[in-house]
Design a protein around this motif. Structure first.
Motif, short mmCIF file in Angstrom:
data_model
loop_
_atom_site.label_atom_id
_atom_site.label_comp_id
_atom_site.label_asym_id
_atom_site.label_seq_id
_atom_site.Cartn_x
_atom_site.Cartn_y
_atom_site.Cartn_z
N ASP A 33 12.75 3.11 9.49
CA ASP A 33 12.83 1.69 9.16
C ASP A 33 14.05 1.35 8.29
O ASP A 33 14.52 0.21 8.30
CB ASP A 33 11.56 1.25 8.42
CG ASP A 33 10.32 1.33 9.29
OD1 ASP A 33 10.45 1.22 10.53
OD2 ASP A 33 9.22 1.53 8.74
N TYR A 34 14.52 2.33 7.50
CA TYR A 34 15.60 1.99 6.57
C TYR A 34 16.94 2.66 6.88
O TYR A 34 17.93 2.38 6.23
CB TYR A 34 15.20 2.29 5.14
CG TYR A 34 14.90 3.74 4.78
CD1 TYR A 34 15.89 4.73 4.84
CD2 TYR A 34 13.64 4.11 4.31
CE1 TYR A 34 15.61 6.05 4.46
CE2 TYR A 34 13.35 5.42 3.93
CZ TYR A 34 14.34 6.39 4.02
OH TYR A 34 14.09 7.68 3.64
N ALA A 35 17.01 3.51 7.89
CA ALA A 35 18.24 4.25 8.16
C ALA A 35 19.43 3.32 8.39
O ALA A 35 20.52 3.53 7.85
CB ALA A 35 18.05 5.18 9.36
N ALA A 36 19.23 2.27 9.18
CA ALA A 36 20.34 1.36 9.48
C ALA A 36 20.80 0.63 8.23
O ALA A 36 22.01 0.42 8.03
CB ALA A 36 19.92 0.37 10.56
N ASP A 37 19.85 0.24 7.36
CA ASP A 37 20.21 -0.46 6.13
C ASP A 37 21.04 0.45 5.22
O ASP A 37 22.02 0.00 4.61
CB ASP A 37 18.95 -0.89 5.37
CG ASP A 37 18.18 -1.98 6.09
OD1 ASP A 37 18.78 -2.66 6.95
OD2 ASP A 37 16.99 -2.16 5.79
N VAL A 38 20.65 1.71 5.12
CA VAL A 38 21.37 2.65 4.25
C VAL A 38 22.76 2.91 4.82
O VAL A 38 23.76 2.94 4.07
CB VAL A 38 20.59 3.96 4.09
CG1 VAL A 38 21.40 4.97 3.27
CG2 VAL A 38 19.25 3.69 3.41
N ASP A 39 22.86 3.11 6.13
CA ASP A 39 24.17 3.34 6.74
C ASP A 39 25.10 2.16 6.49
O ASP A 39 26.29 2.33 6.17
CB ASP A 39 24.02 3.54 8.26
CG ASP A 39 23.45 4.91 8.61
OD1 ASP A 39 23.55 5.83 7.78
OD2 ASP A 39 22.92 5.05 9.73
N GLU A 40 24.57 0.94 6.60
CA GLU A 40 25.37 -0.26 6.39
C GLU A 40 25.82 -0.37 4.94
O GLU A 40 26.97 -0.72 4.65
CB GLU A 40 24.57 -1.49 6.81
CG GLU A 40 25.40 -2.77 6.84
CD GLU A 40 24.61 -3.95 7.38
OE1 GLU A 40 25.21 -5.03 7.54
OE2 GLU A 40 23.39 -3.80 7.60
N MET A 41 24.93 -0.05 4.01
CA MET A 41 25.28 -0.11 2.60
C MET A 41 26.34 0.92 2.24
O MET A 41 27.30 0.63 1.51
CB MET A 41 24.03 0.10 1.73
CG MET A 41 24.31 0.09 0.23
SD MET A 41 25.00 -1.47 -0.37
CE MET A 41 23.55 -2.51 -0.26
N LEU A 42 26.20 2.14 2.75
CA LEU A 42 27.20 3.18 2.47
C LEU A 42 28.56 2.78 3.03
O LEU A 42 29.60 3.02 2.40
CB LEU A 42 26.75 4.51 3.05
CG LEU A 42 25.56 5.19 2.34
CD1 LEU A 42 25.17 6.46 3.07
CD2 LEU A 42 25.91 5.51 0.89
N ALA A 43 28.57 2.17 4.21
CA ALA A 43 29.84 1.71 4.79
C ALA A 43 30.46 0.63 3.90
O ALA A 43 31.67 0.61 3.68
CB ALA A 43 29.60 1.19 6.20
N TRP A 44 29.62 -0.27 3.36
CA TRP A 44 30.13 -1.36 2.53
C TRP A 44 30.82 -0.83 1.28
O TRP A 44 31.85 -1.37 0.85
CB TRP A 44 28.99 -2.30 2.16
CG TRP A 44 29.44 -3.44 1.29
CD1 TRP A 44 29.35 -3.52 -0.06
CD2 TRP A 44 30.09 -4.63 1.71
NE1 TRP A 44 29.90 -4.68 -0.52
CE2 TRP A 44 30.37 -5.38 0.56
CE3 TRP A 44 30.47 -5.13 2.96
CZ2 TRP A 44 31.00 -6.63 0.62
CZ3 TRP A 44 31.09 -6.37 3.00
CH2 TRP A 44 31.35 -7.10 1.85
#
Length: 247
Positions: free
Chosen positions: A140-151
């Motif tokens: 549920d949170y993998a995409a959110d974490v990936d996006e935050m790390l990219a930011w």
């Protein structure tokens, strides 16, 4: 800018429970006549008054040793006042028991100067820790974490362990972890101290975006130029007290 989708369990919670702000209370932090010292020495904070309303954004400035970190630790409930009163989210917490502290901390995102990353977890899992502790599943949170790390410029360092990261990378990872859960109150101690000017502006944009989504933000910083450029309110700490410096 990473997207933050409100979770049903967050939005539907009973706000009348102990440890949760009442709908009619806009006050997130309130300190009244607070004294804080170390080891029996003279108080670092003396008779300090501070009130932060929900959705406000302030920079906290002051000379080294003025007590900026001490003030954040007090709000984060790592320190107890020697005198005065402390309220968080509308609740009296001056003499709160240790068992009640975690409920308040779960509503905060804190960026510490010493990062406090877990060396045995990679960057992805460090950033995801608040979501994991909240009971969310990795799927549920993998995409959110990936996006935050990219930011924060760590998209290619998701598998790296903290000892392999530079000081600036650790700083950015600490920020990602602090805000990934979209906390109600964000406390950041020198969050741009180890990054270049371009990344500092990018991180400021992240804090501003979270503020627009409703988070109350307090950033302790020596960078007065960044504080002025932010358009946020500026609180100056001197002689153990807060001086409102405008916006």
């Amino acid at each position: 800018m990473p997207s933050f989708t409100p979770r049903p369990d967050r939005d539907a919670r009973d706000t009348t429970e102990p440890g949760h702000a009442r709908p009619d209370r806009a006050e997130v932090v309130a300190l009244e006549g607070v004294d804080v010292g170390y080891g029996g020495g003279p108080p670092v904070l003396r008779g300090l008054d501070l009130r932060l309303l929900r959705g406000s954004f302030h920079f906290l400035t002051g000379a080294s040793g003025a007590g900026k970190s001490t003030l954040l630790k007090l709000i984060e409930l790592s320190l107890r006042p020697g005198a005065g009163r402390v309220r968080l989210f509308g609740d009296e917490v001056t003499a709160i028991g240790r068992s009640a502290i975690p409920a308040y901390r779960r509503r905060m995102g804190v960026v510490f100067q010493d990062f406090r990353l877990l060396d045995h977890l990679d960057a992805f899992d460090n950033a995801a820790l608040p979501l994991r502790l909240a009971g969310r599943k990795p799927a549920d949170y993998a995409a959110d974490v990936d996006e935050m790390l990219a930011w924060v410029g760590l998209g290619r360092r998701a598998d790296a362990l903290p000892p392999a990261l530079s000081g600036g990378e650790k700083q950015r990872l600490a920020i990602a972890r602090a805000v990934i859960g979209r906390p109600e109150l964000i406390l950041a101690d020198e969050p741009t101290g180890n990054v270049d000017a371009r990344m500092a502006e990018r991180l400021l944009t992240l804090f501003q975006s979270l503020n627009r989504l409703g988070a109350t933000v307090l950033i302790a910083s020596h960078d007065e130029d960044l504080a002025q450029a932010s358009g946020a309110g500026v609180l100056h700490l001197a002689d153990g007290r807060i001086i409102e410096a405008g916006a």
